[in-house]
Design a protein around this motif. Structure first.
Motif, PDB file in Angstrom:
ATOM      1  N   VAL A   1       1.431 -19.085   0.297  1.00 14.89           N
ATOM      2  CA  VAL A   1       2.632 -18.942  -0.539  1.00 14.89           C
ATOM      3  C   VAL A   1       3.747 -19.860  -0.019  1.00 14.89           C
ATOM      4  CG1 VAL A   1       4.371 -17.346  -1.439  1.00 14.89           C
ATOM      5  CG2 VAL A   1       2.086 -16.527  -0.982  1.00 14.89           C
TER       6      VAL A   1
ATOM      7  N   SER B   1       6.364 -11.129 -13.323  1.00 17.18           N
ATOM      8  CA  SER B   1       6.323 -12.558 -13.022  1.00 17.18           C
ATOM      9  C   SER B   1       6.673 -13.380 -14.271  1.00 17.18           C
ATOM     10  CB  SER B   1       4.915 -12.908 -12.523  1.00 17.18           C
ATOM     11  OG  SER B   1       4.822 -14.267 -12.216  1.00 17.18           O
TER      12      SER B   1
ATOM     13  N   LYS C   1      -7.053 -26.807 -17.071  1.00 17.68           N
ATOM     14  CA  LYS C   1      -6.675 -25.399 -17.234  1.00 17.68           C
ATOM     15  C   LYS C   1      -6.178 -25.130 -18.644  1.00 17.68           C
ATOM     16  CE  LYS C   1      -1.853 -24.575 -16.220  1.00 17.68           C
ATOM     17  NZ  LYS C   1      -0.832 -23.898 -15.457  1.00 17.68           N
TER      18      LYS C   1
ATOM     19  N   ARG D   1      -5.031 -10.608 -13.079  1.00 16.25           N
ATOM     20  CA  ARG D   1      -4.067  -9.932 -12.199  1.00 16.25           C
ATOM     21  C   ARG D   1      -3.542  -8.701 -12.923  1.00 16.25           C
ATOM     22  NH1 ARG D   1       1.627 -12.794 -10.270  1.00 16.25           N
ATOM     23  NH2 ARG D   1       2.096 -11.350  -8.552  1.00 16.25           N
TER      24      ARG D   1
ATOM     25  N   THR E   1      -2.492 -23.883   0.741  1.00 14.95           N
ATOM     26  CA  THR E   1      -2.362 -23.034  -0.446  1.00 14.95           C
ATOM     27  C   THR E   1      -1.718 -21.675  -0.128  1.00 14.95           C
ATOM     28  OG1 THR E   1      -4.633 -22.250  -0.155  1.00 14.95           O
ATOM     29  CG2 THR E   1      -4.323 -24.098  -1.659  1.00 14.95           C
TER      30      THR E   1
ATOM     31  N   ARG F   1       6.935 -17.840  -6.785  1.00 13.27           N
ATOM     32  CA  ARG F   1       8.141 -17.016  -6.623  1.00 13.27           C
ATOM     33  C   ARG F   1       7.942 -16.158  -5.379  1.00 13.27           C
ATOM     34  NH1 ARG F   1      10.037 -12.020  -8.706  1.00 13.27           N
ATOM     35  NH2 ARG F   1       7.859 -11.599  -9.224  1.00 13.27           N
ATOM     36  N   LYS F   2       7.472 -14.899  -5.562  1.00 18.79           N
ATOM     37  CA  LYS F   2       7.261 -14.051  -4.380  1.00 18.79           C
ATOM     38  C   LYS F   2       5.816 -14.105  -3.915  1.00 18.79           C
ATOM     39  CE  LYS F   2      10.725 -10.449  -5.065  1.00 18.79           C
ATOM     40  NZ  LYS F   2      10.889  -9.008  -5.352  1.00 18.79           N
ATOM     41  N   GLY F   3       4.899 -14.100  -4.865  1.00 17.90           N
ATOM     42  CA  GLY F   3       3.482 -14.150  -4.492  1.00 17.90           C
ATOM     43  C   GLY F   3       3.009 -12.898  -3.767  1.00 17.90           C
TER      44      GLY F   3
ATOM     45  N   TYR G   1      -6.533 -11.670  -8.590  1.00 19.93           N
ATOM     46  CA  TYR G   1      -5.400 -12.028  -7.720  1.00 19.93           C
ATOM     47  C   TYR G   1      -5.302 -11.077  -6.524  1.00 19.93           C
ATOM     48  CZ  TYR G   1      -0.512 -13.097  -6.513  1.00 19.93           C
ATOM     49  OH  TYR G   1       0.639 -13.466  -5.856  1.00 19.93           O
TER      50      TYR G   1
ATOM     51  N   PRO H   1      -1.240 -16.408 -18.598  1.00 24.28           N
ATOM     52  CA  PRO H   1      -0.229 -16.896 -17.661  1.00 24.28           C
ATOM     53  C   PRO H   1       0.164 -15.853 -16.606  1.00 24.28           C
ATOM     54  CG  PRO H   1       0.347 -17.473 -19.912  1.00 24.28           C
ATOM     55  CD  PRO H   1      -0.852 -16.558 -19.995  1.00 24.28           C
ATOM     56  N   LYS H   2       0.510 -16.368 -15.437  1.00 26.14           N
ATOM     57  CA  LYS H   2       1.055 -15.579 -14.325  1.00 26.14           C
ATOM     58  C   LYS H   2       0.023 -14.746 -13.585  1.00 26.14           C
ATOM     59  CE  LYS H   2       4.355 -17.691 -15.090  1.00 26.14           C
ATOM     60  NZ  LYS H   2       4.551 -18.781 -14.134  1.00 26.14           N
ATOM     61  N   CYS H   3      -1.263 -15.053 -13.833  1.00 26.10           N
ATOM     62  CA  CYS H   3      -2.329 -14.307 -13.160  1.00 26.10           C
ATOM     63  C   CYS H   3      -2.754 -14.961 -11.835  1.00 26.10           C
ATOM     64  CB  CYS H   3      -3.533 -14.179 -14.090  1.00 26.10           C
ATOM     65  SG  CYS H   3      -3.268 -12.967 -15.398  1.00 26.10           S
ATOM     66  N   GLY H   4      -2.158 -16.099 -11.488  1.00 23.50           N
ATOM     67  CA  GLY H   4      -2.561 -16.781 -10.254  1.00 23.50           C
ATOM     68  C   GLY H   4      -3.202 -18.134 -10.514  1.00 23.50           C
ATOM     69  N   THR H   5      -2.939 -18.686 -11.698  1.00 24.76           N
ATOM     70  CA  THR H   5      -3.531 -19.957 -12.114  1.00 24.76           C
ATOM     71  C   THR H   5      -3.251 -21.077 -11.110  1.00 24.76           C
ATOM     72  OG1 THR H   5      -2.589 -19.278 -14.236  1.00 24.76           O
ATOM     73  CG2 THR H   5      -3.831 -21.348 -14.216  1.00 24.76           C
ATOM     74  N   THR H   6      -1.984 -21.247 -10.767  1.00 20.56           N
ATOM     75  CA  THR H   6      -1.587 -22.400  -9.937  1.00 20.56           C
ATOM     76  C   THR H   6      -2.216 -22.291  -8.541  1.00 20.56           C
ATOM     77  OG1 THR H   6       0.496 -22.231 -11.144  1.00 20.56           O
ATOM     78  CG2 THR H   6       0.418 -23.823  -9.348  1.00 20.56           C
TER      79      THR H   6
HETATM   80  N1  PPS Z   1      -0.317 -19.443  -2.981  1.00 23.73           N
HETATM   81  C1  PPS Z   1       0.000 -18.359  -3.671  1.00 23.73           C
HETATM   82  N2  PPS Z   1      -0.242 -17.136  -3.150  1.00 23.73           N
HETATM   83  C2  PPS Z   1       0.085 -16.017  -3.838  1.00 23.73           C
HETATM   84  N3  PPS Z   1       0.688 -16.019  -5.055  1.00 23.73           N
HETATM   85  C3  PPS Z   1       0.951 -17.223  -5.603  1.00 23.73           C
HETATM   86  C4  PPS Z   1       0.620 -18.432  -4.951  1.00 23.73           C
HETATM   87  N4  PPS Z   1       0.996 -19.461  -5.763  1.00 23.73           N
HETATM   88  C5  PPS Z   1       1.537 -18.906  -6.855  1.00 23.73           C
HETATM   89  N5  PPS Z   1       1.524 -17.559  -6.769  1.00 23.73           N
HETATM   90  C6  PPS Z   1       2.079 -16.580  -7.707  1.00 23.73           C
HETATM   91  O1  PPS Z   1       1.379 -16.611  -8.949  1.00 23.73           O
HETATM   92  C7  PPS Z   1       2.298 -16.314 -10.015  1.00 23.73           C
HETATM   93  C8  PPS Z   1       2.314 -17.475 -10.996  1.00 23.73           C
HETATM   94  O2  PPS Z   1       1.130 -17.398 -11.741  1.00 23.73           O
HETATM   95  P1  PPS Z   1       0.471 -18.643 -12.479  1.00 23.73           P
HETATM   96  O3  PPS Z   1       0.292 -19.742 -11.525  1.00 23.73           O
HETATM   97  O4  PPS Z   1      -0.712 -18.100 -13.170  1.00 23.73           O
HETATM   98  O5  PPS Z   1       1.578 -19.064 -13.537  1.00 23.73           O
HETATM   99  S1  PPS Z   1       1.365 -20.122 -14.731  1.00 23.73           S
HETATM  100  O6  PPS Z   1       1.122 -19.302 -15.904  1.00 23.73           O
HETATM  101  O7  PPS Z   1       0.272 -21.020 -14.481  1.00 23.73           O
HETATM  102  O8  PPS Z   1       2.646 -20.818 -14.814  1.00 23.73           O
HETATM  103  C9  PPS Z   1       3.669 -16.101  -9.364  1.00 23.73           C
HETATM  104  O9  PPS Z   1       3.762 -14.707  -9.099  1.00 23.73           O
HETATM  105  P2  PPS Z   1       5.144 -13.952  -8.836  1.00 23.73           P
HETATM  106  O10 PPS Z   1       5.584 -14.330  -7.462  1.00 23.73           O
HETATM  107  O11 PPS Z   1       4.798 -12.492  -8.907  1.00 23.73           O
HETATM  108  O12 PPS Z   1       6.100 -14.362  -9.903  1.00 23.73           O
HETATM  109  C10 PPS Z   1       3.515 -16.931  -8.111  1.00 23.73           C
HETATM  110  O13 PPS Z   1       4.427 -16.621  -7.101  1.00 23.73           O
END
Ligand code: PPS
Length: 304
Positions: free
Chosen positions: A233, A128, A99, A120, A231, A266-268, A192, A50-55
């Motif tokens: 942020v 995150s 996923k 990431r 796509t 969140r911040k991305g 990421y 989780p939180k590696c950039g999945t979405t």
């Molecule tokens: N488009 C885009 N560009 C850059 N970064 C992005 C983008 N979309 C999601 N994010 C950032 O990805 C972090 C969420 O990770 P996941 O999507 O893997 O979370 S999850 O586990 O599937 O819920 C989370 O990171 P943090 O901002 O550091 O919290 C998201 O902000």
């Protein structure tokens, strides 16, 4: 007198299913079914800690696979690319794209299926994940939100006592599993930090990995521009966070956030850990990374 909360005694509430740490809101049946689901030859599996950039990658891939129908709504995306542990495997047919955050398992791994692994830097992942853990119900009962709790979360993260377990073990096992059991042409590893540096290049790499119509689509510069805009942020903050909140409501999950928005995006940015890490936390992370030579292989991915 108000009770004083001992931050050092706080745990992340988990349910252990099949040896994995599941968030409490997941149904044990769905989670268990996901653990046992073997990929079909024609499946595409997005596998990440989780939180590696999945979405972000999920949205890019849904754009490439469903360009004309893409509406950015999480309800649509969850049908186009379901999250198995949460939604179960009941609706899956061979040829699905889905996923998982599950660890590598040689029994469910199928070398003929295609695997997209996203990673990431663990320091930013910890920050995150800390934010996400605090907002998604049941969150940490009785724990008010605030950055002061991060030091405790960092400790739990390093011990693997968070949802989905230990970051490093997850990475070591997947990288070894993909190397030893996977077919190179069926494996795509995305980083990421590299995506942040060159989103266009990485989008095209994903499209070429998918092949077929996706590879054709990115020959059109206008399409590439549209997908990068959808796509970005900022666009995803709009499309994902609001639609995630309504999806949660539909699932009867009470969301404890202002503005009816769930901050999946969140911040991305790269390097947000600098705002949270004390010298002591940095030292703990360095020790953790240096404690196993296999961790170095993981960290080398981030030298981009
Ligand atoms: N488009 C885009 N560009 C850059 N970064 C992005 C983008 N979309 C999601 N994010 C950032 O990805 C972090 C969420 O990770 P996941 O999507 O893997 O979370 S999850 O586990 O599937 O819920 C989370 O990171 P943090 O901002 O550091 O919290 C998201 O902000």
């Amino acid at each position: 007198m108000a009770e004083v909360l001992d931050m050092n005694s706080i745990e992340v509430p988990c349910r252990i299913i099949n040896g994995h740490r599941s968030p409490l809101m997941f149904s044990p049946e769905s989670f268990d079914a996901a653990c046992k689901y073997r990929a079909h030859d024609s499946d595409i599996v997005l596998c990440t800690y989780p939180k590696c950039g999945t979405t972000w990658v999920q949205y890019m891939m849904c754009n490439l696979l469903h360009y004309d129908d893409f509406d950015g709504d999480m309800s649509t995306v969850k049908d186009q690319c379901p999250y198995l542990e949460l939604f179960g495997t009941g609706n899956l047919k061979p040829g699905s794209f889905y996923k998982i955050h599950l660890p590598f398992n040689s029994e469910t791994f199928n070398p003929n299926a295609r695997y997209v692994f996203v990673t990431r830097n663990p320091r930013d992942v910890a920050v995150s994940y800390y934010h996400f853990t605090a907002i998604i119900p049941p969150g940490i009962p009785g724990v008010p939100k605030g950055a002061y709790w991060f030091p405790r979360y960092a400790e739990l993260f390093l011990r693997g006592e968070v949802w989905h377990g230990c970051y490093m073990k997850y990475h070591r096992d997947w990288l070894k599993g993909l190397r030893e059991h996977g077919k190179p042409e069926n494996v795509l590893i995305l980083v990421y930090e590299k995506m942040k540096k060159d989103p266009r290049g990485e989008l095209i790499r994903i499209a070429n990995f998918l092949g077929g119509r996706a590879a054709e689509l990115v020959k059109d510069e206008k399409v590439v521009e549209t997908i990068l805009e959808r796509t970005s942020v900022d666009s995803m903050k709009e499309s994902v966070n609001k639609s995630a909140a309504s999806l949660f409501k539909k699932m009867n999950v009470a969301v404890d956030t202002p503005n009816d928005s769930v901050e999946f995006v969140r911040k991305g940015v790269v390097g947000d850990h600098a705002n949270y890490f004390t010298p002591e936390i940095s030292r703990m992370f360095d020790e953790y990374i240096n404690s196993d030579p296999g961790n170095q292989e993981v960290m080398e991915l981030f030298n981009v």
